[in-house]
Design a protein around this motif. Structure first.
Motif, PDB file in Angstrom:
ATOM      1  N   THR A 166       0.841  -1.189   0.000  1.00  0.00           N
ATOM      2  CA  THR A 166       0.000   0.000   0.000  1.00  0.00           C
ATOM      3  C   THR A 166       0.882   1.246   0.000  1.00  0.00           C
ATOM      4  OG1 THR A 166      -0.159   0.343   2.386  1.00  0.00           O
ATOM      5  CG2 THR A 166      -1.591  -1.339   1.426  1.00  0.00           C
ATOM      6  N   GLU A 167       0.268   2.397   0.063  1.00  0.00           N
ATOM      7  CA  GLU A 167       1.030   3.638   0.052  1.00  0.00           C
ATOM      8  C   GLU A 167       1.714   3.912   1.385  1.00  0.00           C
ATOM      9  OE1 GLU A 167      -1.645   6.794  -0.778  1.00  0.00           O
ATOM     10  OE2 GLU A 167      -2.905   6.446   0.987  1.00  0.00           O
ATOM     11  N   CYS A 168       1.424   3.090   2.414  1.00  0.00           N
ATOM     12  CA  CYS A 168       2.041   3.356   3.716  1.00  0.00           C
ATOM     13  C   CYS A 168       2.667   2.126   4.376  1.00  0.00           C
ATOM     14  CB  CYS A 168       1.037   3.989   4.675  1.00  0.00           C
ATOM     15  SG  CYS A 168      -0.490   3.057   4.898  1.00  0.00           S
ATOM     16  N   ASP A 169       2.356   0.898   3.914  1.00  0.00           N
ATOM     17  CA  ASP A 169       2.969  -0.270   4.526  1.00  0.00           C
ATOM     18  C   ASP A 169       2.804  -1.493   3.622  1.00  0.00           C
ATOM     19  OD1 ASP A 169       0.345  -1.126   4.832  1.00  0.00           O
ATOM     20  OD2 ASP A 169       0.233  -0.643   6.953  1.00  0.00           O
ATOM     21  N   ILE A 170       3.262  -2.656   4.108  1.00  0.00           N
ATOM     22  CA  ILE A 170       3.102  -3.918   3.401  1.00  0.00           C
ATOM     23  C   ILE A 170       2.237  -4.829   4.263  1.00  0.00           C
ATOM     24  CG2 ILE A 170       4.272  -5.891   2.340  1.00  0.00           C
ATOM     25  CD1 ILE A 170       6.768  -4.165   2.103  1.00  0.00           C
ATOM     26  N   GLU A 171       1.204  -5.417   3.659  1.00  0.00           N
ATOM     27  CA  GLU A 171       0.281  -6.286   4.372  1.00  0.00           C
ATOM     28  C   GLU A 171       0.154  -7.606   3.613  1.00  0.00           C
ATOM     29  OE1 GLU A 171      -3.312  -3.969   4.833  1.00  0.00           O
ATOM     30  OE2 GLU A 171      -2.145  -2.143   5.166  1.00  0.00           O
ATOM     31  N   TYR A 172      -0.497  -8.600   4.236  1.00  0.00           N
ATOM     32  CA  TYR A 172      -0.747  -9.836   3.507  1.00  0.00           C
ATOM     33  C   TYR A 172      -2.137 -10.358   3.833  1.00  0.00           C
ATOM     34  CZ  TYR A 172       0.384 -12.556   7.755  1.00  0.00           C
ATOM     35  OH  TYR A 172       0.393 -13.082   9.017  1.00  0.00           O
ATOM     36  N   PHE A 173      -2.709 -11.061   2.848  1.00  0.00           N
ATOM     37  CA  PHE A 173      -4.059 -11.599   2.957  1.00  0.00           C
ATOM     38  C   PHE A 173      -3.967 -13.117   2.883  1.00  0.00           C
ATOM     39  CE2 PHE A 173      -8.162 -12.612   0.643  1.00  0.00           C
ATOM     40  CZ  PHE A 173      -8.967 -12.459   1.757  1.00  0.00           C
ATOM     41  N   ALA A 214       7.176   1.035   4.345  1.00  0.00           N
ATOM     42  CA  ALA A 214       8.068   0.501   3.312  1.00  0.00           C
ATOM     43  C   ALA A 214       7.291   0.288   2.022  1.00  0.00           C
ATOM     44  CB  ALA A 214       8.709  -0.799   3.774  1.00  0.00           C
ATOM     45  N   ALA A 215       8.007   0.347   0.898  1.00  0.00           N
ATOM     46  CA  ALA A 215       7.416   0.085  -0.411  1.00  0.00           C
ATOM     47  C   ALA A 215       7.647  -1.378  -0.783  1.00  0.00           C
ATOM     48  CB  ALA A 215       8.032   1.001  -1.459  1.00  0.00           C
ATOM     49  N   PHE A 216       6.606  -2.048  -1.248  1.00  0.00           N
ATOM     50  CA  PHE A 216       6.702  -3.439  -1.670  1.00  0.00           C
ATOM     51  C   PHE A 216       7.227  -3.486  -3.108  1.00  0.00           C
ATOM     52  CE2 PHE A 216       4.142  -7.097  -3.527  1.00  0.00           C
ATOM     53  CZ  PHE A 216       5.079  -8.045  -3.176  1.00  0.00           C
ATOM     54  N   LEU A 217       8.328  -4.233  -3.323  1.00  0.00           N
ATOM     55  CA  LEU A 217       8.958  -4.302  -4.638  1.00  0.00           C
ATOM     56  C   LEU A 217       8.638  -5.586  -5.395  1.00  0.00           C
ATOM     57  CD1 LEU A 217      12.534  -2.922  -3.823  1.00  0.00           C
ATOM     58  CD2 LEU A 217      10.467  -1.659  -4.462  1.00  0.00           C
ATOM     59  N   GLY A 218       8.480  -6.712  -4.679  1.00  0.00           N
ATOM     60  CA  GLY A 218       8.234  -7.987  -5.335  1.00  0.00           C
ATOM     61  C   GLY A 218       8.570  -9.141  -4.411  1.00  0.00           C
ATOM     62  N   THR A 219       8.575 -10.356  -4.958  1.00  0.00           N
ATOM     63  CA  THR A 219       8.868 -11.548  -4.164  1.00  0.00           C
ATOM     64  C   THR A 219       9.845 -12.441  -4.923  1.00  0.00           C
ATOM     65  OG1 THR A 219       7.015 -12.825  -5.080  1.00  0.00           O
ATOM     66  CG2 THR A 219       6.580 -11.502  -3.113  1.00  0.00           C
ATOM     67  N   THR A 220      10.583 -13.266  -4.170  1.00  0.00           N
ATOM     68  CA  THR A 220      11.473 -14.262  -4.763  1.00  0.00           C
ATOM     69  C   THR A 220      11.718 -15.372  -3.757  1.00  0.00           C
ATOM     70  OG1 THR A 220      13.631 -14.664  -5.789  1.00  0.00           O
ATOM     71  CG2 THR A 220      13.549 -12.992  -4.054  1.00  0.00           C
ATOM     72  N   ASN A 221      11.542 -16.613  -4.187  1.00  0.00           N
ATOM     73  CA  ASN A 221      11.803 -17.780  -3.338  1.00  0.00           C
ATOM     74  C   ASN A 221      11.122 -17.671  -1.974  1.00  0.00           C
ATOM     75  OD1 ASN A 221      13.488 -18.903  -5.349  1.00  0.00           O
ATOM     76  ND2 ASN A 221      15.218 -17.691  -4.605  1.00  0.00           N
ATOM     77  N   GLY A 222       9.878 -17.194  -1.977  1.00  0.00           N
ATOM     78  CA  GLY A 222       9.127 -17.092  -0.732  1.00  0.00           C
ATOM     79  C   GLY A 222       9.463 -15.891   0.118  1.00  0.00           C
ATOM     80  N   MET A 223      10.396 -15.058  -0.338  1.00  0.00           N
ATOM     81  CA  MET A 223      10.779 -13.858   0.416  1.00  0.00           C
ATOM     82  C   MET A 223      10.140 -12.616  -0.192  1.00  0.00           C
ATOM     83  SD  MET A 223      14.827 -14.538   1.218  1.00  0.00           S
ATOM     84  CE  MET A 223      15.231 -14.798  -0.509  1.00  0.00           C
ATOM     85  N   ILE A 224       9.919 -11.624   0.647  1.00  0.00           N
ATOM     86  CA  ILE A 224       9.348 -10.352   0.209  1.00  0.00           C
ATOM     87  C   ILE A 224      10.471  -9.332   0.108  1.00  0.00           C
ATOM     88  CG2 ILE A 224       7.813  -8.462   0.867  1.00  0.00           C
ATOM     89  CD1 ILE A 224       7.040 -11.795   2.295  1.00  0.00           C
ATOM     90  N   ALA A 256      11.443  -5.396  -0.113  1.00  0.00           N
ATOM     91  CA  ALA A 256      10.876  -4.110   0.249  1.00  0.00           C
ATOM     92  C   ALA A 256      11.950  -3.033   0.208  1.00  0.00           C
ATOM     93  CB  ALA A 256      10.257  -4.178   1.642  1.00  0.00           C
ATOM     94  N   GLN A 257      11.515  -1.788   0.110  1.00  0.00           N
ATOM     95  CA  GLN A 257      12.445  -0.663   0.151  1.00  0.00           C
ATOM     96  C   GLN A 257      11.939   0.360   1.166  1.00  0.00           C
ATOM     97  OE1 GLN A 257      13.042   1.632  -3.497  1.00  0.00           O
ATOM     98  NE2 GLN A 257      15.119   2.135  -2.854  1.00  0.00           N
ATOM     99  N   ARG A 258      12.864   0.791   2.011  1.00  0.00           N
ATOM    100  CA  ARG A 258      12.575   1.856   2.964  1.00  0.00           C
ATOM    101  C   ARG A 258      13.732   2.842   2.918  1.00  0.00           C
ATOM    102  NH1 ARG A 258      12.184   0.151   9.050  1.00  0.00           N
ATOM    103  NH2 ARG A 258      10.065  -0.546   8.550  1.00  0.00           N
ATOM    104  N   ASN A 259      13.427   4.069   2.522  1.00  0.00           N
ATOM    105  CA  ASN A 259      14.459   5.100   2.365  1.00  0.00           C
ATOM    106  C   ASN A 259      15.544   4.618   1.400  1.00  0.00           C
ATOM    107  OD1 ASN A 259      13.049   6.756   4.171  1.00  0.00           O
ATOM    108  ND2 ASN A 259      14.023   5.772   5.925  1.00  0.00           N
ATOM    109  N   ASP A 260      16.791   4.503   1.852  1.00  0.00           N
ATOM    110  CA  ASP A 260      17.878   4.121   0.947  1.00  0.00           C
ATOM    111  C   ASP A 260      18.328   2.680   1.157  1.00  0.00           C
ATOM    112  OD1 ASP A 260      19.022   4.396   3.408  1.00  0.00           O
ATOM    113  OD2 ASP A 260      20.770   5.531   2.711  1.00  0.00           O
ATOM    114  N   ARG A 261      17.417   1.826   1.628  1.00  0.00           N
ATOM    115  CA  ARG A 261      17.793   0.425   1.858  1.00  0.00           C
ATOM    116  C   ARG A 261      16.741  -0.518   1.271  1.00  0.00           C
ATOM    117  NH1 ARG A 261      22.114  -0.605   4.933  1.00  0.00           N
ATOM    118  NH2 ARG A 261      23.031   1.166   6.055  1.00  0.00           N
ATOM    119  N   ILE A 262      17.238  -1.663   0.764  1.00  0.00           N
ATOM    120  CA  ILE A 262      16.390  -2.739   0.268  1.00  0.00           C
ATOM    121  C   ILE A 262      16.460  -3.888   1.255  1.00  0.00           C
ATOM    122  CG2 ILE A 262      16.100  -4.441  -1.572  1.00  0.00           C
ATOM    123  CD1 ILE A 262      17.063  -2.357  -3.533  1.00  0.00           C
ATOM    124  N   TYR A 263      15.304  -4.468   1.573  1.00  0.00           N
ATOM    125  CA  TYR A 263      15.209  -5.526   2.583  1.00  0.00           C
ATOM    126  C   TYR A 263      14.612  -6.797   1.978  1.00  0.00           C
ATOM    127  CZ  TYR A 263      15.727  -1.613   5.850  1.00  0.00           C
ATOM    128  OH  TYR A 263      16.181  -0.498   6.524  1.00  0.00           O
TER     129      TYR A 263
END
Length: 473
Positions: free
Chosen positions: A277-284, A296-306, A308-315
C-alpha cells in the motif's frame, strides 16, 4: 521516410483491434437503475452501463464511464444504449464506438423508449425525442413504452415488497436497496445495491436465489496478480478477488482489516497475497489481512521472500516481517523481475543485479535509459530509449520500435506465449515474436494509460485509471 512508415504501421495496427474479443469493466457494483428488456438486464452504475444476458448468464456489452450513469435503457432492436449521463441524454451505439448527444434531461426521474421515440419524464411531465436525436416536444407515451427509473422502480419501503424485506440479503457493506424491477410474472425480484451488485429474490419462497456481481469497487486499477485459482485486483480504495464468475470486494478499513486502503502493488509469497500500500506492506491469508512491515514500499517476491524498500535500503523479509538481508541502495526502485536465479531491479533508468550485493547489469548500460523490463525463462525483454530489446545468452538484439518512451510514465510488460505485451500511455503494443509483427490495441475506456498487466486463463487483464479492459488473446 521512417516517420511515414511508423505512421502507416500504426494506422494499420489500429484497424486490427477487432481481431481481439474485449470486455470493459468499471465500477459496476454500485447500481443506479435496472430494467429488464426481453431476456436481458440493462444496468446503470457508478462506473458505466452493462447489458446482462439472463439466458446465458453473462455480460453481453458494457461501456465504462468516468462518472456515474443515472439511467440506462436500450432500443427494442438492441442497437444502442440511451443513458442519462451527468444530466444529459446520449445514445451510445452497440457494435461501434458512436456516442451522440440528444438533449439535456435535467433532473429526470425516468427514461422510456418505444416506437422510435425516447421519452424523458420529470415527475409526470414528459418530453419526447426521436431515437435519431430530433426533439419532438411534450408528448403522451405509447402504451407499450419500456421505462426505467421512477415509473418502474420499487423503493425499499414499498408495500408491494414489504412482506419480502425481512428476507433481503443485507449487510453493512451492501448499502441501500434502491432501484428494483419485477418480472412480468411477479415471482422474481431484482434488487440493486450500493457495493454488492444485484441480488435476485423469489417472491414465493422468500429467499435470495441468485446474484450478479460484475466489476470493481473502485475506478482506478493499480496492480493485478493471479495465484492460479483467483485473480486479485488492487486499486485506489481497496481490493477485489475474481474467480472467473464472481467479483468479491475486499473493502478497506474496519470492514476487512485493510490498514491502508490505497493499494500500489500486489504479489504472491508462500501462497499468500502480499499487498503493498502507500504506507505499509500487508498480507491476505484468505480470511483476514495482517500488517507485515511498516513504512516501506513493496517491490516484489522471490523464493518465498518479500523484497521491500525503505528510504535508501532494500530488505529481504520473511512472511512474518523478519529481516533476512538488507542492502544500501540510493535510488527509488521502479520495477523488479526474476531472471533465472537473479533478481533484476530497474532504477534511475538502469538495470541492476541483486545477489549478495547490488551492481549494474553492464550489458544494458549502453542502452540507458531503460523504461521497463520483464523476463521469460532465460530471455530478458527490455524497453529502452531505442525500442524493444531482447537479451539472450549475453547477446542484445533489437526487436521493435513501438514508441518513444517518456520519463515518469509506467510501461508494464508481460510475456504471453509468443507475444510481448507493453502497456503505454495510449493503450497496448503487442509484439509477436514469431512473425515480428507489432500491433497497437486501444481499449474503449475514458483513460487508456495502462498501469498494470496480467495474463490469466487466456485473457489479458489491463488496469487503467478508469477501469479494467479484458482482452482474449
Amino acid at each position: 521516410m521512417k516517420t511515414w512508415i511508423r505512421i502507416s504501421l500504426i494506422l494499420l495496427l489500429i484497424s486490427s483491434l477487432r481481431a481481439y474479443k474485449t470486455s470493459y469493466i468499471g465500477k459496476f457494483l454500485y447500481i443506479n437503475s435496472i430494467v429488464k428488456q426481453s431476456n436481458r438486464l440493462v444496468v446503470a452504475t457508478d462506473g458505466g452501463v452493462f447489458l446482462y444476458n439472463l439466458f446465458d448468464n453473462r455480460m453481453e456489452h458494457s461501456l465504462v464511464t468516468q462518472f456515474p450513469v443515472k439511467f440506462c435503457i436500450i432500443q427494442n432492436l438492441l442497437t444502442g444504449f440511451f443513458v442519462d449521463y451527468m444530466g444529459n441524454l446520449y445514445r451510445w451505439d452497440i457494435g461501434h464506438d458512436g456516442k451522440y448527444y440528444i438533449g439535456s434531461v435535467g433532473a429526470a426521474t425516468s427514461l422510456g423508449v418505444c416506437c422510435e421515440k425516447i421519452y424523458i419524464e420529470n415527475n409526470g411531465s414528459v418530453i419526447a425525442y426521436s431515437t435519431s436525436g430530433i426533439r419532438i416536444g411534450p408528448a403522451k407515451p405509447e402504451p407499450g413504452t419500456y421505462w426505467v427509473g421512477k415509473l418502474n422502480s420499487i423503493k425499499r419501503g414499498d408495500d408491494k415488497i414489504l412482506f419480502l424485506q425481512p428476507y433481503f440479503f443485507i449487510d453493512n457493506y451492501a448499502g441501500r436497496i434502491d432501484m428494483s424491477y419485477f418480472y412480468k410474472n411477479f415471482t422474481d425480484l431484482w434488487v440493486g445495491t450500493r457495493g454488492k451488485g444485484i441480488y435476485k429474490y423469489d417472491m414465493n419462497l422468500r429467499i435470495k436465489t441468485d446474484s450478479i456481481q460484475i466489476g470493481l469497487p473502485f475506478k482506478e486499477v493499480h496492480s493485478i496478480i493471479s495465484d492460479g485459482r483467483y485473480i486479485f485486483i488492487g486499486g485506489e480504495n481497496g481490493l477485489i478477488r475474481f474467480d472467473g464468475k464472481i467479483w468479491m470486494p475486499i473493502l478497506p478499513g474496519a470492514q476487512s482489516g485493510l490498514f491502508c486502503p490505497n493499494i500500489i502493488k500486489l504479489g504472491m509469497a508462500d501462497q499468500r497475497l502480499i499487498i503493498g500500500t502507500e504506507c505499509d506492506i500487508e498480507y491476505f491469508g484468505g480470511y483476514t489481512i495482517n500488517r507485515l512491515y511498516r513504512d516501506a514500499a513493496f517491490l516484489g517476491t522471490t523464493n518465498g521472500m518479500i523484497i521491500a524498500q525503505r528510504n535508501d535500503r532494500i530488505y529481504f523479509l520473511t512472511i512474518k516481517g523478519a529481516v533476512l538481508k538488507e542492502f544500501k541502495f540510493p535510488y527509488s526502485v521502479k520495477k523488479t523481475t526474476n531472471f533465472g536465479n537473479t533478481i533484476l531491479i530497474l532504477a534511475n533508468g538502469r538495470v541492476f543485479k541483486l545477489k549478495d550485493t547490488v551492481y549494474p547489469l553492464h550489458i544494458l548500460t549502453p542502452f540507458s535509459p531503460i523504461y521497463s523490463i520483464t523476463a521469460k525463462a532465460d530471455t530478458l525483454f527490455v524497453l529502452s530509449e531505442i525500442g524493444l530489446l531482447q537479451v539472450f545468452d549475453g547477446i542484445v538484439e533489437k526487436l521493435a520500435d513501438p514508441f518513444r518512451p517518456a520519463v515518469n510514465t509506467p510501461y508494464p510488460m508481460v510475456c504471453v506465449k509468443n507475444k510481448i505485451v507493453i502497456g503505454g500511455p495510449d493503450g497496448l503494443y503487442i509484439f509477436n515474436r514469431e512473425n515480428k509483427v507489432l500491433q497497437k490495441v486501444s481499449c474503449d475506456l475514458p483513460d487508456m494509460r495502462v498501469k498494470t498487466l496480467t495474463y490469466w486463463r487466456g485473457n489479458l487483464y489491463v488496469g487503467t485509471p478508469t477501469g479494467l479492459c479484458i482482452i482474449r488473446l
